[in-house]
Design a protein around this motif. Structure first.
Motif, mmCIF file in Angstrom:
data_model
loop_
_atom_site.group_PDB
_atom_site.id
_atom_site.type_symbol
_atom_site.label_atom_id
_atom_site.label_comp_id
_atom_site.label_asym_id
_atom_site.label_seq_id
_atom_site.Cartn_x
_atom_site.Cartn_y
_atom_site.Cartn_z
ATOM 1 N N PHE A 389 93.572 -30.027 55.289
ATOM 2 C CA PHE A 389 94.875 -30.422 55.818
ATOM 3 C C PHE A 389 95.385 -31.674 55.110
ATOM 4 O O PHE A 389 96.589 -31.871 54.973
ATOM 5 N N THR A 392 96.927 -30.440 52.111
ATOM 6 C CA THR A 392 98.253 -29.908 52.431
ATOM 7 C C THR A 392 99.270 -31.033 52.523
ATOM 8 O O THR A 392 100.441 -30.841 52.222
ATOM 9 N N GLY A 393 98.799 -32.182 52.994
ATOM 10 C CA GLY A 393 99.710 -33.311 53.151
ATOM 11 C C GLY A 393 100.202 -33.476 54.572
ATOM 12 O O GLY A 393 101.364 -33.769 54.800
ATOM 13 N N LEU A 394 99.303 -33.271 55.539
ATOM 14 C CA LEU A 394 99.690 -33.471 56.932
ATOM 15 C C LEU A 394 99.263 -34.863 57.389
ATOM 16 O O LEU A 394 98.152 -35.279 57.109
ATOM 17 N N PHE A 400 98.787 -37.041 53.104
ATOM 18 C CA PHE A 400 100.192 -37.194 53.500
ATOM 19 C C PHE A 400 100.773 -38.460 52.897
ATOM 20 O O PHE A 400 101.874 -38.455 52.351
ATOM 21 N N PHE A 407 107.099 -38.392 47.026
ATOM 22 C CA PHE A 407 108.441 -37.941 47.401
ATOM 23 C C PHE A 407 109.403 -39.121 47.461
ATOM 24 O O PHE A 407 110.567 -39.005 47.076
ATOM 25 N N ALA A 419 112.251 -32.682 44.761
ATOM 26 C CA ALA A 419 111.708 -32.979 46.093
ATOM 27 C C ALA A 419 111.688 -31.722 46.948
ATOM 28 O O ALA A 419 110.698 -31.447 47.636
ATOM 29 N N ILE A 423 108.414 -29.890 48.554
ATOM 30 C CA ILE A 423 108.077 -29.646 49.961
ATOM 31 C C ILE A 423 107.898 -28.159 50.249
ATOM 32 O O ILE A 423 107.035 -27.794 51.040
ATOM 33 N N SER A 426 104.505 -27.484 49.501
ATOM 34 C CA SER A 426 103.569 -27.945 50.529
ATOM 35 C C SER A 426 103.434 -26.905 51.626
ATOM 36 O O SER A 426 102.345 -26.672 52.144
ATOM 37 N N VAL A 427 104.564 -26.290 51.970
ATOM 38 C CA VAL A 427 104.509 -25.287 53.038
ATOM 39 C C VAL A 427 103.722 -24.071 52.562
ATOM 40 O O VAL A 427 102.896 -23.523 53.302
ATOM 41 N N LEU A 430 100.073 -24.685 52.690
ATOM 42 C CA LEU A 430 99.482 -24.647 54.033
ATOM 43 C C LEU A 430 98.895 -23.277 54.312
ATOM 44 O O LEU A 430 97.846 -23.161 54.944
ATOM 45 N N TYR A 431 99.570 -22.234 53.806
ATOM 46 C CA TYR A 431 99.132 -20.890 54.159
ATOM 47 C C TYR A 431 97.697 -20.636 53.705
ATOM 48 O O TYR A 431 96.887 -20.126 54.454
#
Lengths: 484, 506
Positions: A389, A392-394, A400, A407, A419, A423, A426-427, A430-431
């Motif tokens: 995670f 992922t950048g959470l 993050f 960013f 940018a 992002i 990033s989404v 996540l998958y």
């Protein structure tokens, strides 16, 4: 400060200590029966070298060995990163079953040699020096990749790596020869002088840079020089994969920035870099960055092997790191350095969990992580979730904060498209990261799946890495401060 | 303790989480009681907060401020005002009750309650945070526990639902992150402090950007940022067309998590719009929200109600009814009238309590019959009279029956909206008929009619379940008779908020 050979030695302690350790390792390998001591020796050597590096911090910048090597905080920073990578990988290797079954003397010797090569990559101020250091790192990496005897994947990976590397470095040195032809010098400072005053042919210059980028890009792993990485990551012994993923990337970034900053640009007002006109660097790098992260993430979506997945995620992260270079100013530079540190921590952490699981099961497929949390390995599974995670950048994890700075630098300069692409990536990422987490937590194990346990050694390292990942996510002020 | 009451409310659950993690994993009832104890102090403090909140002030109260990362001007800055106070109360109440609604969890008890407590902190933090960076951190902190709570303890399609929820919300929140950064660099000196960002709201440009496609739409910096934030929040509300994660997540989540999801998480969307979009970007709000947001809200009302009518699964029906009810909130917010905006926030609170009840009630029957098929029951009123009585209160409140809380807020919303958008109000009001339609039809199929022999021996609702339902039911009835209990808290802040936007309406 521009020193000759003998005076330079005073400022060369980190390298001397590391070289000494390497020589001692070769020597002791002949006499010592219990090869574990060699790992500990390598570990101590790294620590000693780290201490001497820190002593040099904050010195006024200068050149060593007749303008061959530059000594400044930037190069010291990358020495620290390389040493930390080497140190943690040695620690990881001590707890890795795969490594215990091979020739450890050579293994640690070559590993430290590779770290030494990274030192020079970060500090060379001369094209020839840059080339030599890059080759030192490359050749040691080929050997380390093929270190598993009687393992087809490992051998294949090494061969593939060697061929790609050979082509890339050949192209690079060809580009360097163009630069030499145009400017009459190999020294970065002179190249810069010549380029800024002379009437250079822009097209020729651009071509030369593209050729050189092939060599650097192959180390940083950006598209289209990324083809070697999935196979090499999958085939190499896991600690080496970890080392390559962070060390090679960091050193490649260092050499690239080193080349960009003194050789082809100057520091302008307000921390912006002034570039030789005629070459659209930001847009070129922007494209490379976007393509690299998108391709890396898309390819990672369907991977079944965790090491291969991390290879593609590494490509994506190289793209993120390049975002900092696109803006070509000190904000971007700081963001990149910060990201490299947190990437080092979280990525090594992820590979450490791979090592822990492979120690017990001998497998690296994602399917083999099924229900890991319910197989006596709740702690490694939770740590893996933290690392993934964070990748992922959470928030509130270190990854993050790293992305946040990148960013921020990009948006400040008005690169909104980059940018947005960043992002969306990033989404996407996540998958597949969450897919691994899903397998570990949401799937339940079959009765035949083996239990996974940790040794004190690996759990200590896991504790260190996961604590740092969370800590730098919540309170990163001191780390940022040290980058200034 | 009263000096930093909000910090205590926010971080007490996380302290509880640490304790839970240290407990041995097979001491189930100990873990449950520790979790209940960890959520009790926030509830007591919420009651204290309710008593001591200054109803005449429109400003921030119980403020705490400390530098966090000074280099980037990031602060630990929290406080409440009329916009957030009702949500803070709701969060504290529902978190406490949901611990008891989770009593039946028997798989991975330790992990469940630890994650639940972390979620609690995240939710509370979102409503009290006044530093944009801090707000974002709390916003994201909620995501992870939610993912695992749905993914591990959910129903048969839990993995799909969990990742869908996660991807949707992450997409929204990264857009929000870009907007946050854009605002940070637009402010001078750069800051994440929401109060300062609001004070500088005149500075953010409104003239059209020279960038395709914004030049064609006449959008300026403010509009682009507004839209990025809005999409982030709309996903959470969830506004059409971003609502598709909601039925999946609701149906698969365990009961208590559905309650939290509907009761608290959905409110974050509308709360964010009120807290951030309205005061920080008033010109863009006037340009973009006027009519658009109202129309979107009305569409949500009708669309949600029609979808609910078509459902066979009781829980999915309640989930779609949430989509429908959140439409009233949007319609009320978009009216920029005192009645509309007060009604919207009151509706947020009421929907939290009513839908909380509905999900708890669905959970009760699911625990007994192990299915939620609306057509599979019949005549439950004869078998479980107490249960049916409580259900009737919740259903009628949801329907907007006078005397219960839902009526007041919907009427306020429609009163406010009527002054601006007559057609939308008529459509929105007729949504009430649709809502009444599906709810009455459901009551008829599930609770009335001939007794289904299969369920003749279903046990009556038990004490623990009543304990979670009765407080909500009492609040629903009190607010139906005396809505000023909540409205007084909101009024001055919301009126002030309205005054920020109104001058920009042309």
């Amino acid at each position: 400060m521009d020193l000759g050979n003998l005076e330079s030695l005073k400022f060369f302690y980190p390298e001397i200590v590391l070289s000494g350790t390497i020589l001692l390792l070769i020597l002791f390998d002949l006499f010592i029966r219990n090869k574990r001591w060699l790992g500990l020796m390598a570990f101590l050597g790294c620590i000693l070298s780290l201490v001497t590096t820190f002593q040099l911090y904050g010195m006024s910048p200068g050149w060593l060995f007749h303008h061959m090597i530059i000594l400044d905080n930037f190069s010291l920073f990358f020495k620290v990163v390389s040493l930390l990578a080497a140190l943690l990988v040695v620690w990881m290797s001590l707890g890795c079953r795969e490594i215990r079954e091979i020739h450890q003397g050579e293994y640690y010797t070559i590993l430290l040699t590779s770290a030494l090569g990274m030192f020079f990559m970060a500090s060379s101020s001369n094209l020839l020096m840059a080339y030599l250091s890059l080759e030192l790192v490359s050749i040691t990496s080929y050997i380390l990749t093929g270190f598993l005897p009687h393992n087809r994947r490992s051998t294949e990976a090494a061969l593939k790596y060697l061929i790609y590397g050979g082509v890339a470095s050949g192209t690079m040195i060809y580009g360097m020869s163009w630069i030499f032809g145009m400017t009459g010098s190999l020294d970065y400072a002179r190249i810069s002088e010549a380029l800024f005053q002379g009437q250079t042919n822009h097209l020729a210059l651009f071509m030369a840079f593209i050729f050189i980028l092939a060599g650097f890009g192959y180390k940083i792993v950006f598209v289209p020089f990324h083809m070697w990485s999935p196979d090499v990551y999958q085939g190499a012994p896991t600690p080496i994969t970890a080392f390559l993923s962070v060390g090679s990337n960091a050193a490649g970034t260092a050499i690239l920035m080193r080349f960009f900053f003194p050789a082809v640009s100057r520091l302008g007002e307000g921390g912006d870099w002034l570039f030789i006109s005629g070459v659209e660097w930001p847009h070129f790098l922007l494209m490379v960055s976007m393509v690299t992260m998108t391709l890396g993430n898309l390819c990672a979506l369907n991977q079944q092997n965790l090491k291969r997945l991390l290879a593609y995620s590494g490509i994506a992260h190289a793209g993120y790191i390049l975002m900092g270079l696109v803006v070509l100013n000190n904000d971007g530079l700081k963001a990149m350095l910060f990201y490299i540190v947190v990437y080092l921590i979280m990525n090594l952490g992820a590979f450490l969990v791979v090592v822990i699981v492979a120690n017990e099961t001998g497998k690296e497929e994602i399917g083999d992580y099924r229900g890991l949390a319910w197989r006596g390995a709740a702690i490694p599974a939770v740590c893996m979730a933290i690392f993934l995670f964070s990748l992922t950048g959470l928030p509130p994890l270190a990854g993050f904060v790293g992305k946040f700075f990148l960013f921020a630098a990009v948006i400040k300069q008005g690169f909104y498209l980059l940018a947005v692409v960043g992002i969306i990536n990033s989404v996407i990422s996540l998958y597949y990261y969450a897919g691994v987490v899903k397998t570990m937590f949401l799937d339940f194990p079959e009765p035949t799946d083996p239990q996974v346990t940790m040794t004190a050694n690996t759990s200590a390292l896991l504790g260190v890495l996961s604590t740092l990942t969370v800590l730098f996510g919540i309170y990163w002020g001191p780390l940022v401060h040290s980058l200034h | 303790m009263t000096d930093n009451v909000l910090s205590w409310m926010t971080f007490f659950p996380v302290a509880g989480m640490v304790v839970v993690l240290l407990l041995p994993h097979d001491r189930h009832s100990l873990i449950r009681w520790v979790s209940a104890l960890a959520t009790l102090p926030p509830l007591l403090l919420a009651i204290w907060l309710y008593a001591n909140f200054d109803r005449t002030s429109s400003g921030l109260q119980f403020v705490e401020k400390a530098p966090w990362i000074p280099t980037y001007n990031i602060q630990y800055f929290i406080g409440v005002d009329g916009i957030s106070i009702s949500m803070v109360l709701l969060t504290a109440l529902l978190s406490f009750l949901c611990i008891f609604a989770s009593w039946g969890i028997d798989k991975g008890v330790k992990g469940y309650f630890a994650l639940f407590l972390l979620l609690d902190t995240g939710m509370m933090g979102v409503f009290v945070a006044l530093d944009f960076f801090l707000f974002y951190i709390f916003w994201e902190v909620m995501l992870l526990p939610m993912y695992f709570l749905i993914g591990i303890w959910g129903g048969p399609r839990r993995e799909y639902a969990a990742i869908k929820f996660f991807l949707y919300t992450l997409f929204g929140s990264v857009l929000m992150l870009l907007a946050i950064l854009a605002l940070y660099f637009a402010s001078e000196p750069h800051t994440f402090d929401m109060t300062q960002l609001i004070a500088q709201s005149g500075k953010y440009g409104t003239s059209a950007l020279a960038m395709w496609p914004f030049d064609r739409w006449g959008w300026g910096f403010q509009h682009v940022v507004w839209m990025a934030l809005f999409i982030g929040f709309a996903i959470k509300i969830p506004a059409f067309p971003f609502h598709t994660w909601l039925p999946d997540a609701h149906v698969e989540a365990p009961t208590a998590i559905s309650v939290i999801l509907a009761g608290v998480l959905l409110k974050m969307g509308t709360y964010g719009i009120l807290r951030i979009n309205y005061p920080m970007l008033p010109a863009a709000t006037a340009d973009l929200a006027y009519y658009f947001l109202g129309a979107l809200g009305t569409w949500n009302i009708i669309y949600g109600a029609l979808c609910a009518m078509a459902q066979k699964d009781l829980k999915k029906l309640v989930a779609y009814s949430s989509v429908s009810h959140m439409g009233y909130v949007m319609l009320g917010m978009a009216s920029f009238t005192p009645q509309g905006i007060n009604g919207a926030v009151l509706q947020m609170f009421n929907h939290g309590t009513i839908t909380g009840m509905l999900f708890l009630l669905v959970g009760v029957i699911y625990d007994r019959a192990h299915h939620r098929d609306i057509d599979g029951f019949g005549g439950l009123a004869a078998i479980m009279p107490v249960y049916t009585g409580v259900t009737a209160v919740a259903f009628f409140a949801s329907m907007g029956l006078p005397g219960l809380s839902g009526f007041i807020s919907e009427v306020l919303v429609l009163l406010g909206a009527w002054q601006k958008y007559v057609i939308l109000s008529i459509l929105g009001a007729s949504g009430v008929i649709l809502i009444a339609g599906y709810l009455l039809w459901t009551i008829q199929r599930v609770y009335l009619g001939p007794v289904n022999e299969k369920y003749k021996s279903l046990p009556e609702i038990n004490g623990r379940e009543l304990f979670t339902l009765v407080p909500l039911g009492i609040i629903v009835i009190i607010l139906g008779v005396y809505p000023h209990a909540i409205l007084d808290l909101l009024r001055s802040s919301l009126d002030q908020l309205n005054q920020i936007v109104i001058p920009h309406l042309s």
